[in-house]
Design an enzyme around this catalytic site. Structure first.
Site, short mmCIF file in Angstrom:
data_model
loop_
_atom_site.label_atom_id
_atom_site.label_comp_id
_atom_site.label_asym_id
_atom_site.label_seq_id
_atom_site.Cartn_x
_atom_site.Cartn_y
_atom_site.Cartn_z
N GLU A 168 -12.65 77.37 57.46
CA GLU A 168 -12.07 76.08 57.05
C GLU A 168 -12.38 74.97 58.06
O GLU A 168 -12.71 73.85 57.66
CB GLU A 168 -10.56 76.24 56.87
CG GLU A 168 -10.22 77.13 55.68
CD GLU A 168 -8.75 77.49 55.57
OE1 GLU A 168 -8.43 78.29 54.67
OE2 GLU A 168 -7.94 76.98 56.35
N HIS A 189 -1.38 72.93 53.31
CA HIS A 189 -2.16 74.16 53.37
C HIS A 189 -2.25 74.57 54.83
O HIS A 189 -2.32 73.72 55.71
CB HIS A 189 -3.58 73.89 52.83
CG HIS A 189 -4.53 75.01 53.14
ND1 HIS A 189 -4.71 76.07 52.30
CD2 HIS A 189 -5.31 75.25 54.23
CE1 HIS A 189 -5.57 76.92 52.85
NE2 HIS A 189 -5.95 76.45 54.02
N TYR A 207 -12.22 76.13 49.21
CA TYR A 207 -11.40 77.06 48.43
C TYR A 207 -12.24 78.15 47.76
O TYR A 207 -11.82 78.71 46.75
CB TYR A 207 -10.61 76.29 47.38
CG TYR A 207 -9.32 75.66 47.89
CD1 TYR A 207 -8.38 76.42 48.60
CD2 TYR A 207 -9.02 74.34 47.64
CE1 TYR A 207 -7.18 75.86 49.04
CE2 TYR A 207 -7.82 73.77 48.08
CZ TYR A 207 -6.90 74.55 48.77
OH TYR A 207 -5.71 74.00 49.19
N LYS A 247 -1.59 67.79 52.11
CA LYS A 247 -2.30 67.58 50.85
C LYS A 247 -2.01 66.17 50.29
O LYS A 247 -1.14 65.46 50.78
CB LYS A 247 -1.87 68.67 49.86
CG LYS A 247 -2.30 70.09 50.29
CD LYS A 247 -2.01 71.09 49.17
CE LYS A 247 -2.40 72.49 49.60
NZ LYS A 247 -2.24 73.46 48.47
P1 CMP Z 1 -2.91 76.77 49.47
O1 CMP Z 1 -2.13 77.25 50.65
O2 CMP Z 1 -3.64 75.49 49.62
O3 CMP Z 1 -3.97 77.89 49.03
C1 CMP Z 1 -4.42 78.01 47.72
C2 CMP Z 1 -3.66 77.14 46.77
O4 CMP Z 1 -3.79 77.49 45.43
C3 CMP Z 1 -2.18 77.26 47.05
O5 CMP Z 1 -1.89 76.62 48.26
C4 CMP Z 1 -1.59 76.62 45.79
O6 CMP Z 1 -1.54 75.20 45.91
C5 CMP Z 1 -2.65 76.99 44.77
N1 CMP Z 1 -2.19 78.02 43.86
C6 CMP Z 1 -1.95 79.30 44.12
N2 CMP Z 1 -1.58 79.96 43.00
C7 CMP Z 1 -1.60 79.05 42.00
C8 CMP Z 1 -1.34 79.10 40.62
N3 CMP Z 1 -0.97 80.25 40.03
N4 CMP Z 1 -1.45 77.97 39.92
C9 CMP Z 1 -1.83 76.81 40.53
N5 CMP Z 1 -2.12 76.70 41.83
C10 CMP Z 1 -2.00 77.81 42.56
#
Ligand code: CMP
Length: 133
Positions: free
Chosen positions: A127, A116, A50, A10
């Site tokens: 994805e 991620h 997303y 990221k």
């Molecule tokens: P990622 O693995 O990219 O998948 C979804 C992303 O949402 C996760 O990593 C976090 O970066 C983000 N995420 C999940 N829960 C929260 C939250 N409660 N607040 C902010 N970001 C979140």
């Protein structure tokens, strides 16, 4: 059984210049890098990538963070790639991720959680189609 998955370093990981170290962990583990790409997410791409989270309260924050700088995406291949990669990246909340995992070793954030990785074969297929069209 050989399987493919996708991970994305990221914007925080790229900005902090730890992408090489992260990619090296997957190579040392035994995965083969099949595709590698540096790019910046556009807002529509991020919203599509997303889309499973588009009803969540943190969706806006998620999209604004992932579009905030360049990322590095990789498709890797190896035995049990999806589950093993998830183990290697650690818990979503970096401040709770176990030491030895990427998030556990390199960060403290939640939106800014460094990396991620696809969580299922269905997520991987969706994805990879967004990123490597
Ligand atoms: P990622 O693995 O990219 O998948 C979804 C992303 O949402 C996760 O990593 C976090 O970066 C983000 N995420 C999940 N829960 C929260 C939250 N409660 N607040 C902010 N970001 C979140």
């Amino acid at each position: 059984m050989a399987e493919q998955t996708l991970f994305i370093v990221k914007p925080d990981g790229v900005e902090r210049r730890i992408a090489g170290e992260i990619i090296a962990r997957f190579e040392r583990k035994g995965f083969t890098i099949v595709k590698l790409k540096m790019f910046a997410f556009t807002r529509p791409m991020a919203e599509e990538f997303y889309s499973v989270h588009n009803t969540k309260p943190f969706f806006g924050e998620l999209v604004s963070f992932i579009t905030s700088g360049r990322v590095i995406a990789a498709v890797i291949e190896g035995n049990n790639a999806i589950a093993t990669t998830r183990l290697m990246i650690g818990a979503t909340k970096s401040y709770e991720a176990a030491p030895g995992t990427i998030r556990g070793d390199f960060g403290l954030g939640m939106s800014d959680n460094i990396i991620h990785a696809s969580d299922s074969k269905e997520s991987f297929e969706k994805e990879v189609a967004v990123i490597f069209k």
